[in-house]
Design an enzyme around this catalytic site. Structure first.
Site, short mmCIF file in Angstrom:
data_model
loop_
_atom_site.label_atom_id
_atom_site.label_comp_id
_atom_site.label_asym_id
_atom_site.label_seq_id
_atom_site.Cartn_x
_atom_site.Cartn_y
_atom_site.Cartn_z
N PHE A 84 108.32 101.73 52.86
CA PHE A 84 107.23 102.71 52.74
C PHE A 84 107.57 104.06 53.37
O PHE A 84 106.71 104.93 53.42
CB PHE A 84 105.95 102.14 53.35
CG PHE A 84 106.07 101.72 54.80
CD1 PHE A 84 106.00 102.65 55.82
CD2 PHE A 84 106.28 100.38 55.13
CE1 PHE A 84 106.12 102.26 57.16
CE2 PHE A 84 106.41 99.98 56.47
CZ PHE A 84 106.33 100.93 57.48
N ASN B 37 95.56 106.23 56.96
CA ASN B 37 94.84 105.46 57.98
C ASN B 37 94.36 106.30 59.17
O ASN B 37 94.23 105.79 60.29
CB ASN B 37 95.63 104.21 58.40
CG ASN B 37 96.94 104.54 59.06
OD1 ASN B 37 97.30 105.70 59.21
ND2 ASN B 37 97.67 103.51 59.45
N ARG C 114 95.03 102.81 71.33
CA ARG C 114 95.32 101.83 70.26
C ARG C 114 94.08 100.97 69.96
O ARG C 114 93.81 100.63 68.81
CB ARG C 114 96.50 100.93 70.65
CG ARG C 114 97.82 101.66 70.87
CD ARG C 114 98.49 102.13 69.61
NE ARG C 114 98.77 101.08 68.66
CZ ARG C 114 99.55 101.24 67.58
NH1 ARG C 114 100.12 102.41 67.33
NH2 ARG C 114 99.73 100.26 66.75
N LYS D 24 95.53 112.32 61.18
CA LYS D 24 96.39 112.44 60.00
C LYS D 24 95.72 113.27 58.90
O LYS D 24 94.51 113.53 58.95
CB LYS D 24 96.75 111.03 59.50
CG LYS D 24 97.63 110.24 60.50
CD LYS D 24 98.09 108.92 59.90
CE LYS D 24 98.98 108.15 60.86
NZ LYS D 24 99.50 106.89 60.26
N ARG E 166 89.78 103.56 62.60
CA ARG E 166 90.31 103.24 61.27
C ARG E 166 89.27 102.51 60.41
O ARG E 166 89.19 102.74 59.20
CB ARG E 166 91.62 102.46 61.39
CG ARG E 166 92.79 103.40 61.72
CD ARG E 166 94.02 102.66 62.12
NE ARG E 166 95.22 103.49 62.13
CZ ARG E 166 96.36 103.15 62.73
NH1 ARG E 166 96.45 102.00 63.36
NH2 ARG E 166 97.40 103.97 62.70
N TYR F 112 108.96 109.76 62.49
CA TYR F 112 108.87 108.36 62.07
C TYR F 112 110.25 107.74 61.81
O TYR F 112 110.36 106.80 61.03
CB TYR F 112 107.98 108.24 60.83
CG TYR F 112 106.49 108.20 61.13
CD1 TYR F 112 105.95 107.16 61.91
CD2 TYR F 112 105.62 109.16 60.64
CE1 TYR F 112 104.58 107.10 62.18
CE2 TYR F 112 104.25 109.11 60.90
CZ TYR F 112 103.74 108.07 61.67
OH TYR F 112 102.39 108.00 61.93
N GLU G 221 107.16 111.15 72.22
CA GLU G 221 106.33 111.79 71.18
C GLU G 221 105.63 113.05 71.70
O GLU G 221 105.49 114.04 70.97
CB GLU G 221 105.31 110.77 70.64
CG GLU G 221 106.00 109.64 69.88
CD GLU G 221 105.02 108.60 69.34
OE1 GLU G 221 103.80 108.72 69.56
OE2 GLU G 221 105.49 107.67 68.66
N HIS H 47 97.29 108.36 64.21
CA HIS H 47 98.47 107.76 64.81
C HIS H 47 98.26 107.69 66.30
O HIS H 47 97.64 108.58 66.88
CB HIS H 47 99.72 108.61 64.54
CG HIS H 47 100.85 108.29 65.49
ND1 HIS H 47 101.72 107.25 65.27
CD2 HIS H 47 101.21 108.83 66.69
CE1 HIS H 47 102.57 107.17 66.29
NE2 HIS H 47 102.29 108.12 67.17
N THR I 96 96.41 98.80 61.97
CA THR I 96 97.10 99.72 61.04
C THR I 96 96.45 99.72 59.67
O THR I 96 96.24 100.78 59.07
CB THR I 96 98.59 99.30 60.91
OG1 THR I 96 99.16 99.19 62.22
CG2 THR I 96 99.37 100.29 60.08
P1 ATP Z 1 101.04 104.80 63.61
O1 ATP Z 1 102.49 104.68 64.03
O2 ATP Z 1 100.82 105.77 62.49
O3 ATP Z 1 100.14 104.99 64.77
P2 ATP Z 1 100.84 101.97 63.57
O4 ATP Z 1 101.60 102.03 64.87
O5 ATP Z 1 99.53 101.26 63.57
O6 ATP Z 1 100.58 103.41 63.00
P3 ATP Z 1 103.37 101.39 62.32
O7 ATP Z 1 103.83 100.00 62.10
O8 ATP Z 1 103.98 102.20 63.40
O9 ATP Z 1 101.76 101.34 62.47
O10 ATP Z 1 103.54 102.17 60.93
C1 ATP Z 1 103.49 103.58 60.88
C2 ATP Z 1 102.70 104.02 59.69
O11 ATP Z 1 103.38 103.64 58.52
C3 ATP Z 1 101.32 103.37 59.59
O12 ATP Z 1 100.32 104.09 60.27
C4 ATP Z 1 101.08 103.39 58.10
O13 ATP Z 1 100.52 104.63 57.69
C5 ATP Z 1 102.46 103.23 57.52
N1 ATP Z 1 102.68 101.83 57.19
C6 ATP Z 1 102.92 100.81 58.03
N2 ATP Z 1 103.08 99.65 57.39
C7 ATP Z 1 102.93 99.94 56.08
C8 ATP Z 1 102.97 99.18 54.88
N3 ATP Z 1 103.23 97.87 54.89
N4 ATP Z 1 102.76 99.84 53.71
C9 ATP Z 1 102.52 101.17 53.69
N5 ATP Z 1 102.46 101.95 54.80
C10 ATP Z 1 102.66 101.34 55.96
MG MG Z 2 103.40 103.12 65.14
#
Ligand code: ATP
Ligand code: MG
Length: 137
Positions: free
Chosen positions: A57, A112, A85, A9, A102, A49, A126, A115, A91
């Protein structure tokens, strides 16, 4: 053998730790099958997304993902989806296990560092979103 999509990212690209993150994958049995540095448009990030479109968010997520270039990769290996993962960590970097990407490179739940696809089904979607078949080797 599985394939999964990884994105380094904008925060991690800006910190100049692309190589350090790629090393985590290569040192843990994943192979780079495709890799490129790109600038996401608001439309790209919104589509990517889309599942989070109704989350509070979402706006910040799109803003962050378009704030600078990202490095997108296809990682290949045994259990690549779950392995990636595991290497990424939780996350929220505050909750990420020590030694994960992370925990070591991310600052906040928004910024973070990486992805990773969360299922084999989403990995296929994807990968096709970012790469043509002839770019995945
Ligand atoms: P990614 O999809 O980026 O790999 P992830 O699968 O660990 O991350 P997701 O639940 O898919 O997490 O959320 C996607 C992204 O949205 C997260 O990486 C984070 O940057 C953001 N995000 C998720 N939850 C929150 C939250 N509660 N507040 C702010 N940003 C969030
Ligand atoms: Mg995700």
């Amino acid at each position: 053998m599985e394939k999964t999509l990884s994105i380094i990212k904008p925060d991690a690209v800006a910190k100049n730790v692309v190589g350090k993150i790629v090393d985590r994958f290569e040192s843990n049995g994943l192979r780079i099958a495709a890799m490129k540095k790109i600038q996401l448009s608001v439309s790209d990030a919104g589509k990517f997304y889309e599942v989070h479109a109704q989350r509070p968010f979402f706006g910040e997520l799109v803003e962050f993902m378009t704030s600078g270039p990202v490095v997108v990769m296809v990682l290949e290996g045994e259990n690549a989806v779950s392995k990636n993962r595991e290497l990424m960590g939780a996350t929220n970097p505050k909750e990420a296990d020590a030694g994960t990407i992370r925990a070591d490179f991310a600052d906040s739940i928004d910024a973070n560092a990486v992805h990773g696809s969360d299922s084999l089904e989403n990995a296929k979607i994807e990968i096709d979103f970012f790469f043509a078949g002839r770019e995945v080797l």
